[in-house]
Design an enzyme around this catalytic site. Structure first.
Site, PDB file in Angstrom:
ATOM      1  N   HIS A 217       0.807  -1.208   0.000  1.00 47.61           N
ATOM      2  CA  HIS A 217       0.000   0.000   0.000  1.00 47.61           C
ATOM      3  C   HIS A 217       0.852   1.275   0.000  1.00 47.61           C
ATOM      4  CE1 HIS A 217      -3.309   2.589   1.910  1.00 47.61           C
ATOM      5  NE2 HIS A 217      -3.876   2.097   0.826  1.00 47.61           N
ATOM      6  N   LYS A 219       3.216   4.442  -1.197  1.00 49.96           N
ATOM      7  CA  LYS A 219       3.251   5.380  -2.318  1.00 49.96           C
ATOM      8  C   LYS A 219       4.561   6.157  -2.193  1.00 49.96           C
ATOM      9  CE  LYS A 219      -1.311   5.322  -0.700  1.00 49.96           C
ATOM     10  NZ  LYS A 219      -1.693   3.999  -1.051  1.00 49.96           N
ATOM     11  N   ASP A 224      16.961  10.683  -7.612  1.00 46.82           N
ATOM     12  CA  ASP A 224      18.409  10.852  -7.424  1.00 46.82           C
ATOM     13  C   ASP A 224      18.847  10.660  -5.975  1.00 46.82           C
ATOM     14  OD1 ASP A 224      18.754  11.319 -10.112  1.00 46.82           O
ATOM     15  OD2 ASP A 224      18.760  13.495  -9.927  1.00 46.82           O
ATOM     16  N   HIS A 390      -9.206  11.355   2.374  1.00 51.09           N
ATOM     17  CA  HIS A 390      -8.286  10.228   2.217  1.00 51.09           C
ATOM     18  C   HIS A 390      -6.994  10.433   3.011  1.00 51.09           C
ATOM     19  CE1 HIS A 390      -5.803   7.307  -0.306  1.00 51.09           C
ATOM     20  NE2 HIS A 390      -6.889   6.606  -0.016  1.00 51.09           N
ATOM     21  N   LYS A 392      -4.307  10.493   6.042  1.00 51.53           N
ATOM     22  CA  LYS A 392      -4.035   9.510   7.097  1.00 51.53           C
ATOM     23  C   LYS A 392      -3.057  10.147   8.081  1.00 51.53           C
ATOM     24  CE  LYS A 392      -4.133   6.987   2.896  1.00 51.53           C
ATOM     25  NZ  LYS A 392      -5.276   6.173   2.964  1.00 51.53           N
ATOM     26  N   ASP A 397      -0.151  14.916  20.995  1.00 49.67           N
ATOM     27  CA  ASP A 397       0.570  16.018  21.639  1.00 49.67           C
ATOM     28  C   ASP A 397       1.453  16.749  20.634  1.00 49.67           C
ATOM     29  OD1 ASP A 397      -0.698  15.444  24.002  1.00 49.67           O
ATOM     30  OD2 ASP A 397       0.982  14.400  24.909  1.00 49.67           O
TER      31      ASP A 397
END
Length: 471
Positions: A217, A219, A224, A390, A392, A397
């Site tokens: 999952h 991404k 470089d 979407h 996440k 704190d």
């Protein structure tokens, strides 16, 4: 009469098998038994093919293992040398429990000299990614759960082909299930141009070796070895808000410069070895970092073999003032549910934003099944109204943890994910600011109103909760 006895005997054997095999995981045991009673024989076949514990199909040889561990130790030493001791001591004293946990696990180190850019608009994020790819001189590494053959996908394809023609090494990984609709022509065109491509866990192969349930999952884009991108965005037009069923797409993505990029690179190349069997430790992939950033960041790679559940739990139980969560899917492990309830009952400000527009109805109803219980404990829930949420993000704190991990059981234990823990006030404050911006376009859920929801919805929530270990 005999066939009825045989059928019942077979059902009992299936039940006993599941109970004995899953006795350590009662939540999954219950879910599989529900499936078994609904579709007896088919349910057991699904159990056989989907419930196997994860095992990596490609194991490092002793020589490769020694080479990788030696390289990893050198890389850790390089990063440690860049951390000002007073900064680290201050960080440890403020977040001692989290620091100790992260050091006790076989995780990646805290890194210094980082500079983070936070993107909440997909258009800006993709523009930055494409511009960085266009400037690549040596290599481009990309890994996505979903790649679409649409307008955005075509932009990436054409640019990658152009960079190969310029002599840049391009490697691309995609997940076999997440990108199941990606046409062969798209992949073939890239391969013909010289792009090296790998499919993580092809559906047919993983079905027969019983690993279909474990998906990548992550991404990731690394250019470089000096700039890395990660977060919630995949490659597809819907992430630009062009799918009318979702409308505006709200996500959180990051670009990173500094020593954290070395571990984003490490994560990609670990996956590359898993898929392609090529262990790449050439120093050119891990160059000297030139940024003058001052942020402390820790990259956290997780998967079925190294879960992120302990970190999520610790971030919640260690909070003293606030816990803010944004997630598209809210399907909790019992320990995390208890931690959230305990936190809010201890006087901590706990607020959670979930989508008001669902993309997966069954998961949505499962998310709602936790709402009443947590509202009664004192948690404040909000439904995002501007489009599809979407992002996440978990803020505890003065720390933040964000990346590709959803607040659900699959992300916790069954999927390969990559997050970052941010120790820097500037980045955390930006994420808090984004959180309250989202609150302004969200509708708070009132307990009195939620308790009056239709009985049919409550039944859907119960059913979805029973099946939650599969989400």
């Amino acid at each position: 009469m005999l066939w009825i006895i045989l059928a019942y005997s077979l059902l009992i054997i299936q039940i006993i098998t599941i109970v004995i095999t899953e006795y350590r995981r009662p939540d999954k045991e219950a879910a599989w038994l529900v499936i078994l009673f609904m579709i007896p024989l088919i349910g057991f076949l699904l159990y056989y093919f989907l419930s196997k514990k994860y095992t990596c199909h490609r194991i490092l040889s002793q020589k490769e293992y020694s080479r990788r561990e030696s390289f990893r130790a050198d890389l850790i030493d390089r990063c440690n040398q860049r951390i000002p001791k007073n900064r680290l001591a201050e960080t440890v004293s403020k977040n001692n429990k989290i620091y100790t946990l992260l050091q006790n696990k076989q995780t990646l180190p805290i890194t210094a000299c980082n500079e983070t850019t936070v993107y909440t608009e997909a258009e800006q994020a993709f523009k930055a990614i494409l511009e960085s790819i266009a400037m690549a001189k040596h290599h481009i590494h990309m890994e996505f759960y979903i790649i679409r053959d649409d307008n955005l996908g075509t932009q990436f394809k054409q640019l990658l082909i152009q960079k190969v023609q310029e002599g840049v090494n391009v490697r691309l990984l995609y997940d076999g299930i997440g990108s199941r609709r990606l046409g062969k022509a798209f992949v073939k065109r890239l391969q013909q141009a010289g792009v090296e491509i790998g499919c993580f866990a092809p559906p047919l192969t993983t079905f027969f070796n019983r690993q279909l349930n474990y998906r990548n999952h992550r991404k990731i884009v690394v250019v470089d070895g000096k700039i890395g991108f990660f977060g919630g965005l995949n490659i597809g037009d819907e992430y630009l808000g062009k799918d009318p069923s979702f409308g505006y797409w709200r996500d959180t993505h990051f670009s990173m410069k500094g020593y954290a990029v070395l571990w984003i690179q490490y994560t990609f190349l670990t996956d590359w070895y898993t898929v392609k069997g090529q262990l790449l430790t050439d120093p050119t992939y891990y160059p000297i970092q030139e940024t003058q950033g001052k942020e402390l960041v820790q990259i956290v790679k997780s998967g079925p073999d190294e879960t992120i559940l302990e970190l999520i739990f610790s971030l919640i139980v260690s909070a003293k003032k606030r816990i803010y969560i944004e997630t598209p899917y809210f399907v909790l492990d019992p320990s995390v549910l208890l931690a959230i309830k305990t936190a809010v009952m201890s006087g901590i400000d706990v607020r959670i934003i979930i989508p008001g527009i669902p993309d997966k109805k069954l998961v949505y109803y499962c998310s709602l099944s936790y709402v009443q219980e947590l509202l009664q404990a004192g948690v404040r829930f909000y439904c995002y109204q501007k489009g599809f949420l979407h992002a996440k993000v978990l803020i505890s704190d003065d720390l933040a943890c964000a990346g590709s991990t959803n607040m659900d059981l699959r992300s916790f234990c069954d999927q390969f994910e990559m997050n970052a823990v941010f120790f820097d006030g500037k980045v955390v404050n930006r994420l808090v600011e984004d959180f309250f911006t989202d609150l302004n376009v969200s509708q708070e859920i009132a307990l009195s109103e939620f308790e009056r929801r239709p009985s049919l919805q409550k039944m859907k929530e119960v059913f979805a909760r029973l099946l939650s270990p599969f989400f």
